[in-house]
Design a protein around this motif. Structure first.
Motif, mmCIF file in Angstrom:
data_model
loop_
_atom_site.group_PDB
_atom_site.id
_atom_site.type_symbol
_atom_site.label_atom_id
_atom_site.label_comp_id
_atom_site.label_asym_id
_atom_site.label_seq_id
_atom_site.Cartn_x
_atom_site.Cartn_y
_atom_site.Cartn_z
ATOM 1 N N LEU A 1 -21.569 -45.455 -22.479
ATOM 2 C CA LEU A 1 -22.420 -44.498 -21.786
ATOM 3 C C LEU A 1 -22.485 -44.880 -20.316
ATOM 4 C CD1 LEU A 1 -24.378 -42.082 -21.838
ATOM 5 C CD2 LEU A 1 -26.200 -43.712 -22.369
ATOM 6 N N PHE A 2 -22.200 -43.913 -19.466
ATOM 7 C CA PHE A 2 -22.267 -44.099 -18.021
ATOM 8 C C PHE A 2 -23.292 -43.122 -17.453
ATOM 9 C CE2 PHE A 2 -18.053 -45.354 -19.292
ATOM 10 C CZ PHE A 2 -17.840 -46.538 -18.609
ATOM 11 N N VAL A 3 -24.124 -43.612 -16.561
ATOM 12 C CA VAL A 3 -25.073 -42.771 -15.837
ATOM 13 C C VAL A 3 -24.744 -42.922 -14.366
ATOM 14 C CG1 VAL A 3 -27.491 -42.371 -15.266
ATOM 15 C CG2 VAL A 3 -26.864 -43.088 -17.582
ATOM 16 N N CYS A 4 -24.447 -41.803 -13.714
ATOM 17 C CA CYS A 4 -24.188 -41.786 -12.273
ATOM 18 C C CYS A 4 -25.243 -40.888 -11.655
ATOM 19 C CB CYS A 4 -22.796 -41.237 -11.971
ATOM 20 S SG CYS A 4 -21.449 -42.194 -12.685
ATOM 21 N N ALA A 5 -26.063 -41.440 -10.761
ATOM 22 C CA ALA A 5 -27.165 -40.655 -10.193
ATOM 23 C C ALA A 5 -27.262 -40.858 -8.699
ATOM 24 C CB ALA A 5 -28.482 -41.054 -10.851
ATOM 25 N N SER A 6 -27.558 -39.754 -8.001
ATOM 26 C CA SER A 6 -27.684 -39.805 -6.558
ATOM 27 C C SER A 6 -28.766 -38.841 -6.089
ATOM 28 C CB SER A 6 -26.349 -39.424 -5.906
ATOM 29 O OG SER A 6 -26.426 -39.525 -4.508
ATOM 30 N N ALA A 7 -29.502 -39.246 -5.064
ATOM 31 C CA ALA A 7 -30.476 -38.368 -4.409
ATOM 32 C C ALA A 7 -29.740 -37.631 -3.298
ATOM 33 C CB ALA A 7 -31.627 -39.183 -3.836
ATOM 34 N N VAL A 8 -29.838 -36.308 -3.311
ATOM 35 C CA VAL A 8 -29.147 -35.470 -2.319
ATOM 36 C C VAL A 8 -30.138 -34.458 -1.743
ATOM 37 C CG1 VAL A 8 -26.869 -35.754 -3.388
ATOM 38 C CG2 VAL A 8 -28.337 -33.877 -4.114
ATOM 39 N N PRO A 9 -29.846 -33.897 -0.553
ATOM 40 C CA PRO A 9 -30.772 -32.938 0.054
ATOM 41 C C PRO A 9 -30.971 -31.672 -0.770
ATOM 42 C CG PRO A 9 -29.191 -33.716 1.680
ATOM 43 C CD PRO A 9 -28.744 -34.233 0.346
ATOM 44 N N GLU A 10 -29.887 -31.157 -1.377
ATOM 45 C CA GLU A 10 -30.011 -29.961 -2.219
ATOM 46 C C GLU A 10 -28.941 -30.004 -3.297
ATOM 47 O OE1 GLU A 10 -29.395 -26.360 -0.006
ATOM 48 O OE2 GLU A 10 -27.296 -26.791 0.345
ATOM 49 N N VAL A 11 -29.229 -29.335 -4.406
ATOM 50 C CA VAL A 11 -28.287 -29.268 -5.521
ATOM 51 C C VAL A 11 -28.003 -27.805 -5.813
ATOM 52 C CG1 VAL A 11 -27.810 -29.898 -7.917
ATOM 53 C CG2 VAL A 11 -29.271 -31.378 -6.516
ATOM 54 N N ASP A 12 -26.752 -27.416 -5.598
ATOM 55 C CA ASP A 12 -26.318 -26.088 -6.026
ATOM 56 C C ASP A 12 -25.204 -26.283 -7.046
ATOM 57 O OD1 ASP A 12 -24.102 -26.774 -4.471
ATOM 58 O OD2 ASP A 12 -24.531 -25.310 -2.908
ATOM 59 N N GLN A 13 -24.764 -25.215 -7.670
ATOM 60 C CA GLN A 13 -23.779 -25.325 -8.750
ATOM 61 C C GLN A 13 -22.455 -25.939 -8.283
ATOM 62 O OE1 GLN A 13 -20.840 -23.212 -9.500
ATOM 63 N NE2 GLN A 13 -20.486 -24.586 -11.218
ATOM 64 N N PRO A 14 -21.892 -25.536 -7.136
ATOM 65 C CA PRO A 14 -20.636 -26.172 -6.706
ATOM 66 C C PRO A 14 -20.789 -27.676 -6.434
ATOM 67 C CG PRO A 14 -20.937 -24.087 -5.561
ATOM 68 C CD PRO A 14 -22.225 -24.377 -6.283
ATOM 69 N N THR A 15 -21.911 -28.075 -5.860
ATOM 70 C CA THR A 15 -22.144 -29.495 -5.591
ATOM 71 C C THR A 15 -22.259 -30.268 -6.895
ATOM 72 O OG1 THR A 15 -23.287 -28.937 -3.537
ATOM 73 C CG2 THR A 15 -23.656 -31.149 -4.411
ATOM 74 N N LEU A 16 -23.000 -29.732 -7.859
ATOM 75 C CA LEU A 16 -23.134 -30.396 -9.155
ATOM 76 C C LEU A 16 -21.788 -30.462 -9.869
ATOM 77 C CD1 LEU A 16 -24.939 -31.776 -11.242
ATOM 78 C CD2 LEU A 16 -25.469 -29.505 -12.170
ATOM 79 N N ALA A 17 -20.995 -29.415 -9.793
ATOM 80 C CA ALA A 17 -19.668 -29.413 -10.419
ATOM 81 C C ALA A 17 -18.770 -30.472 -9.782
ATOM 82 C CB ALA A 17 -19.033 -28.032 -10.311
ATOM 83 N N ALA A 18 -18.818 -30.579 -8.453
ATOM 84 C CA ALA A 18 -18.006 -31.586 -7.764
ATOM 85 C C ALA A 18 -18.455 -33.000 -8.136
ATOM 86 C CB ALA A 18 -18.085 -31.378 -6.251
ATOM 87 N N PHE A 19 -19.768 -33.217 -8.176
ATOM 88 C CA PHE A 19 -20.283 -34.539 -8.542
ATOM 89 C C PHE A 19 -19.933 -34.867 -9.992
ATOM 90 C CE2 PHE A 19 -23.704 -37.434 -10.000
ATOM 91 C CZ PHE A 19 -23.446 -38.496 -9.138
ATOM 92 N N THR A 20 -20.029 -33.887 -10.874
ATOM 93 C CA THR A 20 -19.672 -34.104 -12.278
ATOM 94 C C THR A 20 -18.213 -34.509 -12.410
ATOM 95 O OG1 THR A 20 -21.369 -32.572 -13.057
ATOM 96 C CG2 THR A 20 -19.533 -32.993 -14.558
ATOM 97 N N GLY A 21 -17.331 -33.814 -11.713
ATOM 98 C CA GLY A 21 -15.911 -34.177 -11.734
ATOM 99 C C GLY A 21 -15.678 -35.582 -11.240
ATOM 100 N N TRP A 22 -16.357 -35.935 -10.126
ATOM 101 C CA TRP A 22 -16.237 -37.293 -9.599
ATOM 102 C C TRP A 22 -16.746 -38.318 -10.611
ATOM 103 C CZ3 TRP A 22 -20.002 -40.967 -8.808
ATOM 104 C CH2 TRP A 22 -19.591 -42.126 -8.151
ATOM 105 N N ALA A 23 -17.901 -38.055 -11.218
ATOM 106 C CA ALA A 23 -18.501 -38.998 -12.170
ATOM 107 C C ALA A 23 -17.613 -39.195 -13.398
ATOM 108 C CB ALA A 23 -19.889 -38.519 -12.587
ATOM 109 N N LEU A 24 -17.015 -38.122 -13.903
ATOM 110 C CA LEU A 24 -16.117 -38.238 -15.058
ATOM 111 C C LEU A 24 -14.908 -39.101 -14.707
ATOM 112 C CD1 LEU A 24 -16.245 -34.600 -16.486
ATOM 113 C CD2 LEU A 24 -17.312 -36.634 -17.459
ATOM 114 N N GLU A 25 -14.318 -38.862 -13.541
ATOM 115 C CA GLU A 25 -13.166 -39.664 -13.110
ATOM 116 C C GLU A 25 -13.577 -41.116 -12.853
ATOM 117 O OE1 GLU A 25 -9.931 -39.146 -12.977
ATOM 118 O OE2 GLU A 25 -10.019 -37.031 -13.552
ATOM 119 N N HIS A 26 -14.748 -41.306 -12.248
ATOM 120 C CA HIS A 26 -15.246 -42.659 -11.978
ATOM 121 C C HIS A 26 -15.450 -43.417 -13.284
ATOM 122 C CE1 HIS A 26 -17.013 -45.687 -9.374
ATOM 123 N NE2 HIS A 26 -18.042 -45.774 -10.203
ATOM 124 N N ALA A 27 -16.074 -42.779 -14.257
ATOM 125 C CA ALA A 27 -16.297 -43.415 -15.558
ATOM 126 C C ALA A 27 -14.971 -43.706 -16.255
ATOM 127 C CB ALA A 27 -17.170 -42.526 -16.437
#
Length: 175
Positions: free
Chosen positions: A62-88
Protein backbone atom coordinates in the motif's frame (compact mmCIF):
# COMPACT_ATOMS: atom_id res chain seq x y z
CA UNK A 1 -7.27 37.86 -1.39
CA UNK A 2 -6.26 35.36 1.28
CA UNK A 3 -8.92 33.49 3.18
CA UNK A 4 -8.47 33.65 6.93
CA UNK A 5 -9.66 31.17 9.53
CA UNK A 6 -10.53 31.92 13.09
CA UNK A 7 -7.30 31.96 15.02
CA UNK A 8 -5.31 33.65 12.23
CA UNK A 9 -4.29 30.63 10.16
CA UNK A 10 -5.01 30.69 6.44
CA UNK A 11 -7.11 28.07 4.69
CA UNK A 12 -4.01 26.94 2.77
CA UNK A 13 -2.27 26.30 6.10
CA UNK A 14 -5.05 23.83 6.97
CA UNK A 15 -4.14 21.72 3.92
CA UNK A 16 -0.46 21.72 4.86
CA UNK A 17 -1.33 20.83 8.47
CA UNK A 18 -3.57 17.98 7.23
CA UNK A 19 -0.72 16.49 5.18
CA UNK A 20 1.65 16.78 8.17
CA UNK A 21 -0.90 15.01 10.40
CA UNK A 22 -1.35 12.37 7.68
CA UNK A 23 2.40 11.68 7.78
CA UNK A 24 2.10 11.13 11.54
CA UNK A 25 -0.88 8.76 11.08
CA UNK A 26 1.06 6.79 8.47
CA UNK A 27 4.09 6.45 10.75
CA UNK A 28 1.90 5.46 13.71
CA UNK A 29 0.40 2.66 11.58
CA UNK A 30 3.84 1.27 10.78
CA UNK A 31 4.30 2.79 7.33
CA UNK A 32 7.67 3.85 6.01
CA UNK A 33 7.31 7.60 5.41
CA UNK A 34 9.42 9.44 2.84
CA UNK A 35 9.28 12.63 0.82
CA UNK A 36 9.07 13.27 -2.91
CA UNK A 37 8.30 16.19 -5.21
CA UNK A 38 5.60 16.54 -7.87
CA UNK A 39 5.35 19.74 -9.94
CA UNK A 40 7.22 21.73 -7.29
CA UNK A 41 4.87 20.46 -4.54
CA UNK A 42 6.13 18.47 -1.57
CA UNK A 43 4.64 14.98 -1.43
CA UNK A 44 4.44 12.71 1.60
CA UNK A 45 4.87 9.07 0.54
CA UNK A 46 3.88 6.35 2.97
CA UNK A 47 4.29 2.66 2.20
CA UNK A 48 3.62 -0.66 3.88
CA UNK A 49 3.51 -4.31 2.89
CA UNK A 50 0.94 -6.78 4.18
CA UNK A 51 0.39 -10.49 3.64
CA UNK A 52 -2.67 -12.28 4.98
CA UNK A 53 -3.76 -15.90 4.83
CA UNK A 54 -7.14 -14.96 3.35
CA UNK A 55 -5.26 -13.43 0.40
CA UNK A 56 -3.79 -16.88 -0.35
CA UNK A 57 -0.26 -15.73 0.40
CA UNK A 58 -0.43 -12.74 -1.91
CA UNK A 59 1.44 -9.69 -0.72
CA UNK A 60 -0.24 -6.31 -0.94
CA UNK A 61 1.85 -3.18 -0.91
CA UNK A 62 0.00 0.00 0.00
CA UNK A 63 1.35 3.38 -1.05
CA UNK A 64 -0.07 6.74 0.02
CA UNK A 65 1.07 9.81 -1.91
CA UNK A 66 -0.31 13.09 -0.57
CA UNK A 67 0.32 16.73 -1.32
CA UNK A 68 -1.19 20.07 -0.31
CA UNK A 69 -1.95 22.14 -3.43
CA UNK A 70 -3.68 25.51 -4.03
CA UNK A 71 -6.60 23.94 -5.92
CA UNK A 72 -7.73 20.52 -7.09
CA UNK A 73 -9.51 20.10 -10.39
CA UNK A 74 -10.07 16.89 -12.35
CA UNK A 75 -7.09 17.28 -14.75
CA UNK A 76 -4.73 18.02 -11.84
CA UNK A 77 -5.99 15.02 -9.87
CA UNK A 78 -5.68 12.80 -12.97
CA UNK A 79 -2.10 13.97 -13.53
CA UNK A 80 -1.19 13.42 -9.88
CA UNK A 81 -2.82 9.98 -9.92
CA UNK A 82 -0.78 8.99 -12.98
CA UNK A 83 2.39 10.23 -11.32
CA UNK A 84 1.59 8.40 -8.06
CA UNK A 85 0.88 5.10 -9.87
CA UNK A 86 4.19 5.34 -11.76
CA UNK A 87 6.03 6.40 -8.59
CA UNK A 88 4.62 3.44 -6.65
CA UNK A 89 5.45 1.10 -9.54
CA UNK A 90 9.07 2.26 -9.26
CA UNK A 91 9.16 1.84 -5.47
CA UNK A 92 7.47 -1.52 -5.11
CA UNK A 93 9.43 -4.52 -4.00
CA UNK A 94 9.37 -8.06 -5.31
CA UNK A 95 8.16 -9.23 -8.67
CA UNK A 96 4.91 -7.81 -10.00
CA UNK A 97 2.32 -10.37 -10.85
CA UNK A 98 -0.34 -12.58 -9.40
CA UNK A 99 1.37 -12.92 -6.01
CA UNK A 100 2.08 -9.21 -5.50
CA UNK A 101 -0.26 -6.25 -5.87
CA UNK A 102 0.33 -2.55 -5.29
CA UNK A 103 -2.52 -0.40 -4.04
CA UNK A 104 -2.07 3.38 -4.25
CA UNK A 105 -3.98 6.18 -2.54
CA UNK A 106 -2.96 9.37 -4.40
CA UNK A 107 -4.38 12.27 -2.38
CA UNK A 108 -4.52 15.97 -3.12
CA UNK A 109 -5.43 18.21 -0.19
CA UNK A 110 -6.69 21.77 -0.66
CA UNK A 111 -9.13 24.40 0.53
CA UNK A 112 -10.31 24.62 -3.11
CA UNK A 113 -11.47 21.20 -4.32
CA UNK A 114 -13.64 21.38 -7.41
CA UNK A 115 -16.72 19.17 -7.48
CA UNK A 116 -15.52 17.61 -10.76
CA UNK A 117 -12.35 16.39 -9.03
CA UNK A 118 -14.22 14.93 -6.05
CA UNK A 119 -16.67 13.22 -8.44
CA UNK A 120 -13.80 11.81 -10.52
CA UNK A 121 -12.11 10.43 -7.39
CA UNK A 122 -15.34 8.75 -6.26
CA UNK A 123 -16.05 7.23 -9.70
CA UNK A 124 -13.78 4.20 -9.95
CA UNK A 125 -10.38 2.75 -9.19
CA UNK A 126 -7.59 3.37 -11.72
CA UNK A 127 -5.43 0.46 -12.86
CA UNK A 128 -1.87 0.45 -14.22
CA UNK A 129 -0.61 -2.82 -15.71
CA UNK A 130 -3.21 -4.89 -13.80
CA UNK A 131 -1.10 -5.00 -10.62
CA UNK A 132 -0.99 -1.33 -9.59
CA UNK A 133 -4.43 -0.12 -8.52
CA UNK A 134 -5.06 3.47 -7.52
CA UNK A 135 -7.93 5.01 -5.61
CA UNK A 136 -7.58 8.78 -6.02
CA UNK A 137 -8.50 10.86 -2.97
CA UNK A 138 -9.48 14.50 -2.57
CA UNK A 139 -9.47 16.16 0.83
CA UNK A 140 -11.29 19.49 1.10
CA UNK A 141 -10.08 21.56 4.06
CA UNK A 142 -12.15 24.68 3.30
CA UNK A 143 -14.36 24.40 6.39
CA UNK A 144 -12.67 25.07 9.75
CA UNK A 145 -12.49 21.93 11.86
CA UNK A 146 -14.00 19.72 9.16
CA UNK A 147 -12.69 17.88 6.10
CA UNK A 148 -14.54 16.31 3.21
CA UNK A 149 -12.88 13.22 1.74
CA UNK A 150 -13.83 11.74 -1.64
CA UNK A 151 -12.60 8.37 -2.90
CA UNK A 152 -13.96 5.30 -4.66
CA UNK A 153 -15.31 2.87 -2.06
CA UNK A 154 -16.45 0.09 -4.42
CA UNK A 155 -14.71 -3.04 -5.61
CA UNK A 156 -12.04 -2.93 -8.32
CA UNK A 157 -11.97 -5.33 -11.24
CA UNK A 158 -8.39 -6.26 -10.32
CA UNK A 159 -7.27 -6.45 -6.71
CA UNK A 160 -10.82 -6.86 -5.40
CA UNK A 161 -9.76 -9.12 -2.56
CA UNK A 162 -7.79 -6.21 -1.08
CA UNK A 163 -10.74 -3.77 -1.11
CA UNK A 164 -11.62 -4.14 2.57
CA UNK A 165 -8.01 -3.71 3.64
CA UNK A 166 -7.47 -0.62 1.48
CA UNK A 167 -10.71 1.02 2.62
CA UNK A 168 -9.88 0.27 6.26
CA UNK A 169 -6.48 1.94 5.86
CA UNK A 170 -8.02 4.85 3.90
CA UNK A 171 -10.48 5.55 6.73
CA UNK A 172 -7.58 5.46 9.23
CA UNK A 173 -5.36 7.76 7.18
CA UNK A 174 -8.04 10.15 5.86
CA UNK A 175 -10.50 10.82 8.71
Amino acid sequence: MTQQRTGGTSAADAAVAYVAALAERLAADGCHVAAATWRDHDVVVGSRSDRKARWFGTRSELFVCASAVPEVDQPTLAAFTGWALEHAKGLRGGLPGARNAAMVLPALVSDDVRQSAAAWAAQDARVLAATVIGRPVTVDTSEPGRTRVALYRGRARYGGMFTGHVLEKASLYFP
